[in-house]
Each structure stands twice: as structure tokens, then as C-alpha cells.
Design a protein around this motif. Structure first.
Motif, PDB file in Angstrom:
ATOM      1  N   TYR A  45      74.386  92.021  62.527  1.00 18.18           N
ATOM      2  CA  TYR A  45      74.723  90.855  61.719  1.00 18.18           C
ATOM      3  C   TYR A  45      76.177  90.507  62.030  1.00 18.18           C
ATOM      4  CZ  TYR A  45      70.410  91.346  59.018  1.00 18.18           C
ATOM      5  OH  TYR A  45      69.090  91.403  58.633  1.00 18.18           O
ATOM      6  N   LEU A  46      76.383  89.434  62.767  1.00 14.89           N
ATOM      7  CA  LEU A  46      77.711  89.028  63.219  1.00 14.89           C
ATOM      8  C   LEU A  46      78.200  87.886  62.344  1.00 14.89           C
ATOM      9  CD1 LEU A  46      77.081  89.001  67.086  1.00 14.89           C
ATOM     10  CD2 LEU A  46      77.808  90.917  65.641  1.00 14.89           C
ATOM     11  N   LEU A  47      79.320  88.111  61.685  1.00 14.69           N
ATOM     12  CA  LEU A  47      79.805  87.220  60.638  1.00 14.69           C
ATOM     13  C   LEU A  47      81.207  86.728  60.993  1.00 14.69           C
ATOM     14  CD1 LEU A  47      78.791  86.411  57.699  1.00 14.69           C
ATOM     15  CD2 LEU A  47      80.220  88.299  56.889  1.00 14.69           C
ATOM     16  N   ARG A  48      81.420  85.423  60.887  1.00 19.63           N
ATOM     17  CA  ARG A  48      82.788  84.920  60.978  1.00 19.63           C
ATOM     18  C   ARG A  48      83.441  85.035  59.605  1.00 19.63           C
ATOM     19  NH1 ARG A  48      85.408  78.929  61.332  1.00 19.63           N
ATOM     20  NH2 ARG A  48      87.489  79.604  61.969  1.00 19.63           N
ATOM     21  N   HIS A  49      84.746  85.262  59.581  1.00 19.27           N
ATOM     22  CA  HIS A  49      85.460  85.434  58.313  1.00 19.27           C
ATOM     23  C   HIS A  49      85.383  84.171  57.453  1.00 19.27           C
ATOM     24  CE1 HIS A  49      88.868  82.848  59.409  1.00 19.27           C
ATOM     25  NE2 HIS A  49      88.792  83.395  60.624  1.00 19.27           N
ATOM     26  N   GLY A  50      85.682  84.326  56.174  1.00 20.35           N
ATOM     27  CA  GLY A  50      85.681  83.211  55.242  1.00 20.35           C
ATOM     28  C   GLY A  50      86.887  82.299  55.417  1.00 20.35           C
ATOM     29  N   ASP A  62      95.346  85.343  54.577  1.00 20.23           N
ATOM     30  CA  ASP A  62      94.396  85.755  53.544  1.00 20.23           C
ATOM     31  C   ASP A  62      93.323  84.694  53.359  1.00 20.23           C
ATOM     32  OD1 ASP A  62      95.565  88.265  52.205  1.00 20.23           O
ATOM     33  OD2 ASP A  62      97.280  86.911  52.181  1.00 20.23           O
ATOM     34  N   LEU A  63      92.181  85.103  52.820  1.00 13.17           N
ATOM     35  CA  LEU A  63      91.188  84.134  52.384  1.00 13.17           C
ATOM     36  C   LEU A  63      91.757  83.315  51.229  1.00 13.17           C
ATOM     37  CD1 LEU A  63      87.826  86.148  52.271  1.00 13.17           C
ATOM     38  CD2 LEU A  63      88.868  84.939  54.200  1.00 13.17           C
ATOM     39  N   ASN A  64      91.365  82.056  51.160  1.00 14.02           N
ATOM     40  CA  ASN A  64      91.721  81.251  49.996  1.00 14.02           C
ATOM     41  C   ASN A  64      90.610  81.363  48.948  1.00 14.02           C
ATOM     42  OD1 ASN A  64      89.655  79.586  50.915  1.00 14.02           O
ATOM     43  ND2 ASN A  64      91.015  77.962  51.647  1.00 14.02           N
ATOM     44  N   ALA A  65      90.681  80.569  47.888  1.00 12.36           N
ATOM     45  CA  ALA A  65      89.693  80.670  46.812  1.00 12.36           C
ATOM     46  C   ALA A  65      88.281  80.389  47.320  1.00 12.36           C
ATOM     47  CB  ALA A  65      90.052  79.712  45.678  1.00 12.36           C
ATOM     48  N   SER A 108      87.765  93.330  62.393  1.00 15.32           N
ATOM     49  CA  SER A 108      88.979  93.355  63.202  1.00 15.32           C
ATOM     50  C   SER A 108      90.089  94.000  62.380  1.00 15.32           C
ATOM     51  CB  SER A 108      89.367  91.929  63.610  1.00 15.32           C
ATOM     52  OG  SER A 108      89.967  91.251  62.519  1.00 15.32           O
ATOM     53  N   ARG A 109      91.280  94.012  62.912  1.00 20.12           N
ATOM     54  CA  ARG A 109      92.427  94.561  62.170  1.00 20.12           C
ATOM     55  C   ARG A 109      93.184  93.485  61.402  1.00 20.12           C
ATOM     56  NH1 ARG A 109      94.707  99.304  66.273  1.00 20.12           N
ATOM     57  NH2 ARG A 109      92.896 100.671  66.017  1.00 20.12           N
ATOM     58  N   LEU A 110      92.648  92.288  61.383  1.00 18.30           N
ATOM     59  CA  LEU A 110      93.251  91.193  60.627  1.00 18.30           C
ATOM     60  C   LEU A 110      92.577  91.112  59.265  1.00 18.30           C
ATOM     61  CD1 LEU A 110      93.477  88.635  63.550  1.00 18.30           C
ATOM     62  CD2 LEU A 110      95.313  90.037  62.617  1.00 18.30           C
ATOM     63  N   LYS A 111      93.385  90.963  58.215  1.00 18.90           N
ATOM     64  CA  LYS A 111      92.869  91.173  56.869  1.00 18.90           C
ATOM     65  C   LYS A 111      91.842  90.146  56.426  1.00 18.90           C
ATOM     66  CE  LYS A 111      97.132  89.146  54.984  1.00 18.90           C
ATOM     67  NZ  LYS A 111      98.351  89.427  54.184  1.00 18.90           N
ATOM     68  N   ARG A 112      91.802  88.960  57.030  1.00 18.60           N
ATOM     69  CA  ARG A 112      90.805  87.987  56.600  1.00 18.60           C
ATOM     70  C   ARG A 112      89.379  88.436  56.897  1.00 18.60           C
ATOM     71  NH1 ARG A 112      93.987  85.767  60.691  1.00 18.60           N
ATOM     72  NH2 ARG A 112      92.989  84.908  62.567  1.00 18.60           N
ATOM     73  N   THR A 113      89.205  89.304  57.907  1.00 25.37           N
ATOM     74  CA  THR A 113      87.855  89.817  58.160  1.00 25.37           C
ATOM     75  C   THR A 113      87.488  90.887  57.130  1.00 25.37           C
ATOM     76  OG1 THR A 113      88.663  91.462  59.777  1.00 25.37           O
ATOM     77  CG2 THR A 113      87.967  89.302  60.608  1.00 25.37           C
ATOM     78  N   ARG A 114      88.418  91.783  56.837  1.00 25.16           N
ATOM     79  CA  ARG A 114      88.117  92.809  55.832  1.00 25.16           C
ATOM     80  C   ARG A 114      87.872  92.174  54.470  1.00 25.16           C
ATOM     81  NH1 ARG A 114      90.143  98.752  54.781  1.00 25.16           N
ATOM     82  NH2 ARG A 114      89.459  98.981  52.623  1.00 25.16           N
ATOM     83  N   GLN A 115      88.679  91.198  54.088  1.00 22.38           N
ATOM     84  CA  GLN A 115      88.496  90.543  52.794  1.00 22.38           C
ATOM     85  C   GLN A 115      87.122  89.882  52.693  1.00 22.38           C
ATOM     86  OE1 GLN A 115      91.867  87.915  52.601  1.00 22.38           O
ATOM     87  NE2 GLN A 115      93.320  89.580  52.159  1.00 22.38           N
ATOM     88  N   SER A 116      86.570  89.444  53.814  1.00 26.44           N
ATOM     89  CA  SER A 116      85.271  88.776  53.812  1.00 26.44           C
ATOM     90  C   SER A 116      84.120  89.726  53.504  1.00 26.44           C
ATOM     91  CB  SER A 116      85.030  88.100  55.164  1.00 26.44           C
ATOM     92  OG  SER A 116      86.009  87.106  55.411  1.00 26.44           O
ATOM     93  N   VAL A 117      84.314  91.021  53.745  1.00 24.71           N
ATOM     94  CA  VAL A 117      83.247  92.009  53.510  1.00 24.71           C
ATOM     95  C   VAL A 117      83.720  93.108  52.563  1.00 24.71           C
ATOM     96  CG1 VAL A 117      82.011  91.560  55.677  1.00 24.71           C
ATOM     97  CG2 VAL A 117      83.908  93.208  55.642  1.00 24.71           C
ATOM     98  N   GLN A 118      84.779  92.838  51.797  1.00 26.66           N
ATOM     99  CA  GLN A 118      85.380  93.863  50.951  1.00 26.66           C
ATOM    100  C   GLN A 118      84.395  94.445  49.956  1.00 26.66           C
ATOM    101  OE1 GLN A 118      88.694  95.029  51.342  1.00 26.66           O
ATOM    102  NE2 GLN A 118      87.803  96.665  50.105  1.00 26.66           N
ATOM    103  N   GLN A 119      83.487  93.628  49.425  1.00 25.90           N
ATOM    104  CA  GLN A 119      82.541  94.134  48.428  1.00 25.90           C
ATOM    105  C   GLN A 119      81.597  95.169  49.024  1.00 25.90           C
ATOM    106  OE1 GLN A 119      81.841  89.924  47.191  1.00 25.90           O
ATOM    107  NE2 GLN A 119      81.511  90.808  45.182  1.00 25.90           N
TER     108      GLN A 119
END
Length: 217
Positions: A17-22, A40-43, A67-78
């Protein structure tokens, strides 16, 4: 009397499952991020991440890669917070746009940017903006990650969150397309591509899937 029949051998299938960040504020403003802008992700991006979680939280993912950029981790943080094993890989980082990161550039408004995009479409995957990276370099640093995926269980279901241009390069590599075709893989924030790997062969099952995303509130 008929002889015994041998049941067919089940071939293991790895599901990717390949996902682009939010969404980020830079996406909204049309500002190029690349590997050098760790936004960072916005609202809306956080809302998209929550919608993807709601749709896929019951999927038995074996692990999640970002990746090592936080917008990808924030997208799957849950998923990470729920205990899913998580690995960061620099090979999944976005391409570098060099000196143009943090600026607004479009093919229509910027001749240099348009020239590089045209060169990529013509097959010159070493072309780059000043100080930036090339698709060939992105592909090279993705290969150890691809090797890692293929070294693991062939019946795993895995979630991979990365970036727009990096996603296009990865899809070309997995599906066996030259990099000049990468712009054929369209993307949106928090869009999903689903691939199956059987043996060494990848097939695409979902293309630019955004069915999990509700309109902005």
C-alpha cells in the motif's frame, strides 16, 4: 478408479500500500518542498490522515515504512501509535529541488523548471535543477529499500508512505517502466496505490485511489 489429485500450490502474495503524505501549507500555496523542506501536515492533512486510518485501521499490516521527513510519519502516525512496527528510510525521501526549494515554481511560469521536466520526459533522468537531485539518483537510493522489501516475507501486507516525485520513481521501478514515464502516475495528497508482488513480478491493483477521503469540512 481415479488417482489422487494434488492440490494447487498457493503462491504467496505481498501486498504493498503506497501512500503519498497528507496536505501541507506548502502544497496549498504551490511552494516546492522537496527533501530539504521538512514541513508539517496542516489541518486538512491531519484530517486526511484520520480518514485513511478510519478506512484502513483493520488492515493487517505487518509494518509501516516512511521517509525521514516528518510529513510522511505524521500521515500514518495513528498506525504507529497503535503498535505497528515502523521503519524510517532515507531512500524514501523526496527528490531534492535544490535552490528552488521553498519557492513557487510551475512549468508554465518557470522556464528552467519546465526544461528539466521536459528533459525527464525525453528520457534524460540525470537532468536536475541547480543544486538539486535527479530521478536517477532517487531511483538508486530506493533500490536498497526495494531489496529490503523483497527480502521479507512474501505474504506480508505493508504500508509505505512517501512523497509525490519519489512515489512516481518507485512505481516505475517496481512495475518495470523507464523513468521517463513517471509523470503517468498522477498523485494527490493522501492518495493510495496498491500493488501485489507475486514472486518477482509486481501488478498494480489500485491506481490513484482517494475513495477513503471525504471532502473538506
Amino acid at each position: 478408479m481415479f488417482g489422487k489429485t494434488t492440490p494447487p500450490t498457493l503462491v504467496p502474495v505481498q501486498q504493498l500500500y503506497l501512500l503519498r503524505h497528507g496536505q501541507t501549507d506548502f502544497n496549498v500555496q504551490g511552494i516546492v518542498q522537496g527533501s530539504g523542506v521538512d514541513s508539517d501536515l496542516n489541518a486538512r492533512g491531519r484530517e486526511q490522515a484520520a480518514q485513511f486510518w478510519a478506512a484502513y485501521q483493520h488492515m493487517p499490516f505487518a509494518r509501516v515504512y516512511t521517509s525521514r521527513l516528518k510529513r510522511t510519519r505524521q500521515s500514518v502516525q495513528q498506525f504507529i501509535d497503535a503498535g505497528l512496527p515502523h521503519e524510517e528510510h532515507a531512500g524514501l525521501n523526496e527528490i531534492s529541488w535544490g535552490t528552488r526549494e521553498g519557492t513557487r515554481i510551475t512549468p508554465e511560469e518557470d522556464a528552467e523548471y519546465a526544461r528539466v521536466l521536459d528533459a525527464w520526459k525525453a528520457g534524460d533522468d540525470h537532468a536536475r535543477l541547480p543544486g538539486g537531485g535527479s530521478p536517477a539518483e532517487v531511483a538508486a537510493r530506493q533500490r536498497p529499500f526495494i531489496d529490503l522489501l523483497e527480502s521479507r516475507s512474501q505474504d506480508e501486507i505493508v504500508l509505505v508512505c512517501l512523497h509525490g516525485r519519489a512515489l512516481r520513481v518507485l512505481l516505475c521501478q517496481l512495475l518495470g517502466y523507464p523513468l521517463r514515464y513517471m509523470d503517468g502516475f498522477e498523485h494527490q495528497n493522501l492518495c493510495l496505490y496498491k500493488l501485489h508482488r507475486t514472486g518477482g513480478h509486481y501488478t498494480i491493483r489500485n491506481f490513484l485511489d482517494v475513495s477513503h477521503l471525504a471532502p473538506p469540512r
